[in-house]
Design an enzyme around this catalytic site. Structure first.
Site, PDB file in Angstrom:
ATOM      1  N   ASP A  44       0.843  -1.201   0.000  1.00 19.27           N
ATOM      2  CA  ASP A  44       0.000   0.000   0.000  1.00 19.27           C
ATOM      3  C   ASP A  44       0.881   1.256   0.000  1.00 19.27           C
ATOM      4  OD1 ASP A  44       0.887  -0.058   2.604  1.00 19.27           O
ATOM      5  OD2 ASP A  44      -1.090   0.271   3.512  1.00 19.27           O
ATOM      6  N   SER A  45       2.206   1.072   0.015  1.00 14.58           N
ATOM      7  CA  SER A  45       3.126   2.187  -0.252  1.00 14.58           C
ATOM      8  C   SER A  45       2.843   2.757  -1.639  1.00 14.58           C
ATOM      9  CB  SER A  45       4.584   1.721  -0.165  1.00 14.58           C
ATOM     10  OG  SER A  45       4.777   0.521  -0.895  1.00 14.58           O
ATOM     11  N   ASP A  83      -1.204  -6.324  -0.201  1.00 19.89           N
ATOM     12  CA  ASP A  83      -1.186  -5.611   1.080  1.00 19.89           C
ATOM     13  C   ASP A  83      -2.594  -5.107   1.376  1.00 19.89           C
ATOM     14  OD1 ASP A  83       0.097  -4.605   3.262  1.00 19.89           O
ATOM     15  OD2 ASP A  83       1.155  -3.005   2.204  1.00 19.89           O
ATOM     16  N   LYS A 112      -1.015  -9.431   3.195  1.00 20.70           N
ATOM     17  CA  LYS A 112      -0.258  -8.929   4.355  1.00 20.70           C
ATOM     18  C   LYS A 112      -1.186  -8.040   5.173  1.00 20.70           C
ATOM     19  CE  LYS A 112       3.105  -5.669   4.030  1.00 20.70           C
ATOM     20  NZ  LYS A 112       2.541  -4.598   4.875  1.00 20.70           N
ATOM     21  N   GLU A 114      -1.248  -5.533   8.768  1.00 14.86           N
ATOM     22  CA  GLU A 114      -0.413  -4.828   9.753  1.00 14.86           C
ATOM     23  C   GLU A 114      -0.930  -5.048  11.179  1.00 14.86           C
ATOM     24  OE1 GLU A 114       0.115  -0.671   8.861  1.00 14.86           O
ATOM     25  OE2 GLU A 114       0.976  -1.082   6.888  1.00 14.86           O
ATOM     26  N   GLU A 182       9.409  -3.899  10.585  1.00  9.39           N
ATOM     27  CA  GLU A 182       9.763  -2.600   9.985  1.00  9.39           C
ATOM     28  C   GLU A 182      10.271  -1.636  11.045  1.00  9.39           C
ATOM     29  OE1 GLU A 182       6.951  -0.927   7.225  1.00  9.39           O
ATOM     30  OE2 GLU A 182       8.020   0.985   7.155  1.00  9.39           O
TER      31      GLU A 182
HETATM   32  O1  KIV Z   1       3.514  -1.094   1.626  1.00 11.22           O
HETATM   33  C1  KIV Z   1       4.692  -1.503   1.634  1.00 11.22           C
HETATM   34  O2  KIV Z   1       5.469  -1.275   0.711  1.00 11.22           O
HETATM   35  C2  KIV Z   1       5.123  -2.268   2.795  1.00 11.22           C
HETATM   36  C3  KIV Z   1       6.572  -2.632   2.884  1.00 11.22           C
HETATM   37  C4  KIV Z   1       7.356  -1.448   3.253  1.00 11.22           C
HETATM   38  C5  KIV Z   1       6.806  -3.762   3.793  1.00 11.22           C
HETATM   39  O3  KIV Z   1       4.342  -2.572   3.647  1.00 11.22           O
END
Ligand code: KIV
Length: 287
Positions: A44-45, A83, A112, A114, A182
């Site tokens: 989600d970056s 994510d 993934k 969090e 992280e």
């Molecule tokens: O969203 C992302 O890119 C991440 C990584 C930094 C692990 O969660």
């Protein structure tokens, strides 16, 4: 070419270092996959490095699914992890499982999530119960940026460090196949890596983790926002892109692009042109 699977990632613990990168579209996924990444995270970056938001909180499930499908189309070997964005697993168990399932329907092999507090472990258990593999993520969890008061290192004090160890153990016990750590001290990441039987994948967590992940746009030098201390830039593609684009614009303005012989189509000489178009004024273009 053997496809990377969730059990394969689990079995890499303490033996083969896991290389993970983010990707957000078809061409970059193709390159990352061909380069040999074990895991491609559709992170989600995306919100920050592709969509231009100041943080990840505005990213929606629809945004993520759109980009996940593109990454899946570009990936042959790597395990693709989607994510789950902010609010996609916070409201109810039913909604969380349904949203996780949408990532699988988009072609991801896992999701993934969090956080590692008890209520999150319950949510992860429900997602796992729908046969969806889950990668955990603790330490600096960017979706909690407001609660944490900024993007900063986690696990500094003894209480915080103990809480992170407990969360890692809880993620292992509930059935996650790996955990992203992280922005935590290298020593704490090493301790957690020793303590759990599933692979840890570090970002700003020192060298002792079982694998490492970086955001592709940071590594390639495409993103011009804040670059954290833990990023190693392997290229400066934003500069290279600008040089290439400026050269193209100059060629256009000075009449050097396109080249008449090699970059243009022609139908023949004067006679053929007259036969095709019938008009006297149609001329062969020579420069
Ligand atoms: O969203 C992302 O890119 C991440 C990584 C930094 C692990 O969660």
């Amino acid at each position: 070419m053997k496809k990377v699977t969730v059990p394969a990632i689990r079995s890499m613990k303490s033996s083969v270092r896991i290389g993970m990168l983010t990707a957000y579209d078809y061409p970059s996924a193709k390159v990352v996959d061909a380069a040999g990444a074990d895991i491609i995270l559709v992170g989600d970056s995306l919100g920050m490095v592709v969509l231009g938001y100041p943080d990840t909180l505005s990213v929606t499930v629809a945004d993520m699914l759109h980009h996940t499908r593109a990454v899946v189309r570009g990936t042959q070997r790597a395990l693709v992890v989607g994510d789950m964005p902010y609010l996609s697993y916070h409201v109810s168990l039913e909604e969380s499982v349904r949203n996780a399932g949408e990532f699988i329907r988009a072609g991801a092999h896992a999701v993934k999530v969090e956080g590692g507090k008890p209520s999150r472990i319950t949510t992860i258990a429900a997602i796992l119960d729908a046969e969806i593999p889950v990668m955990g993520h603790i330490g600096l969890t960017p979706q909690s940026v407001n609660a944490l008061g900024g993007f900063r290192m986690q696990g500094k004090g003894a209480d915080e460090a103990r809480r992170l160890v407990d969360e890692a153990v809880a993620l292992e016990e509930v059935g996650c196949f790996s955990i992203v750590l992280e922005c935590v001290p290298a020593e704490l990441a090493a301790f957690i890596t020793e303590r759990v039987s599933i692979p840890t994948i570090g970002i700003g967590a020192g060298p002792a983790c079982d694998g490492q992940v970086l955001v592709l746009h940071d590594l390639l030098g495409i993103y011009d926002g804040h670059t954290p201390k833990f990023v190693r830039k392997y290229a400066h593609l934003a500069d290279d892109m600008r040089v290439a684009i400026e050269a193209y614009l100059l060629d256009v303005r000075e009449g050097r692009f396109p080249d008449v012989a090699t970059e243009s189509f022609h139908v023949g000489g004067e006679e053929e042109l007259k036969r095709l178009y019938g008009a006297q004024q149609v001329k062969v273009v020579t420069s």
